[in-house]
Design an enzyme around this catalytic site. Structure first.
Site, mmCIF file in Angstrom:
data_model
loop_
_atom_site.group_PDB
_atom_site.id
_atom_site.type_symbol
_atom_site.label_atom_id
_atom_site.label_comp_id
_atom_site.label_asym_id
_atom_site.label_seq_id
_atom_site.Cartn_x
_atom_site.Cartn_y
_atom_site.Cartn_z
ATOM 1 C CD GLU A 1 -2.503 1.424 2.640
ATOM 2 O OE1 GLU A 1 -3.494 2.164 2.685
ATOM 3 O OE2 GLU A 1 -2.068 0.796 3.638
ATOM 4 C CD GLU B 1 -6.843 2.202 6.982
ATOM 5 O OE1 GLU B 1 -6.154 1.392 7.622
ATOM 6 O OE2 GLU B 1 -6.479 2.680 5.898
#
Length: 265
Positions: free
Chosen positions: A143, A242
């Site tokens: 990521e 998130e």
């Protein structure tokens, strides 16, 4: 609308962690993700998933000493044994939770290490971890994380991540595209989604409002447009929520902020 997973490390934080599974299910979520499960026995987490009919879709491999500021081990020299032990531990949890994805954090580039050396270490580590994960049918996520929130993080751009996939050359390593980080680092979200999603190498998406990382209907990103675009592009994966609720840790803060999920924005 895409399929959304509640991130239990950031949502429902007014509740004890093990009580967040029930809260997510009550709000209609069918899947969850979180950062680190290692403070809890895998059996306890698996019981919560089964009780509330939730899928575990993602969590992070151990990041090193988080309290001391470490943010992953994959690019750090001299930590091979610790890195591999962490992957083995994470795969044990993935087996118990029937989780198909692990996010492997890259780490902060040490001040005395060149980017080229960091990359060589990172590629070697991901290849080895990918072999272990493949034997269990697990995909590893890498990521890009923005440099404002995490200065010095090795991986911070989409083109960098996709070039690393070419170098790692393992089919079970994919990109975790967090649109919050992408907006801060690069912007041009619609173009990036059109560029990268059709290739099938983005294995997971995450969302949050920018700049404060609140709900997706708060801030500068037009998520209504982006959700339609995900449908148009045929994205069938999960989208992790998130973000930090704008109402903080007051009772019901997460649930009260879910108007966006119910079509209210």
């Amino acid at each position: 609308m895409p399929r959304f997973a509640a991130n239990l490390s950031m949502l429902y934080t007014e509740l004890d962690f093990l009580d967040r599974f029930a809260a997510a299910a009550r709000d209609g979520f069918q899947a969850v993700e979180f950062l680190f499960p290692y403070a809890f026995a895998p059996e306890a987490l698996a019981d919560r998933l089964q009780e509330h009919r939730l899928q575990q879709v993602l969590f992070n491999a151990p990041p090193g000493d988080w309290a001391a500021g470490e943010r992953g081990l994959a690019c750090l020299p001299g930590r091979d044994a610790e890195f591999l032990a962490g992957i083995e531990l994470a795969l044990g949890y993935a087996r118990a939770l029937q989780c198909p994805r692990l996010h492997v954090m890259a780490g902060l580039i040490p001040a005395d290490e060149s980017p080229a050396t960091a990359q060589a270490v990172y590629v070697r580590r991901l290849r080895e971890a990918a072999g272990l994960a493949a034997a269990q049918g697990v995909s590893l996520m890498i990521e890009p994380i923005n440099q404002r929130d995490m200065p010095g993080y090795f991986l911070h751009r989409q083109d960098q991540a996709h070039a690393l996939l070419d170098e790692i050359a393992a089919p079970n390593v994919q990109v975790q595209m967090d649109l919050y980080h992408l907006q801060i680092s690069e912007g041009d979200l619609s173009t990036k989604l059109r560029q990268y999603l059709p290739g099938g190498r983005v294995g997971h998406l995450q969302i949050a409002g920018v700049p404060e990382r609140h709900e997706p209907d708060v801030g500068e990103i037009n998520y209504r447009h982006l959700f339609r675009l995900l449908d148009e592009l045929g994205y069938a994966g999960w989208v992790g929520c998130e973000y930090r609720p704008a109402r903080g840790v007051t009772p019901g803060a997460t649930s009260q902020g879910l108007a966006w999920l119910r079509g209210g924005f």
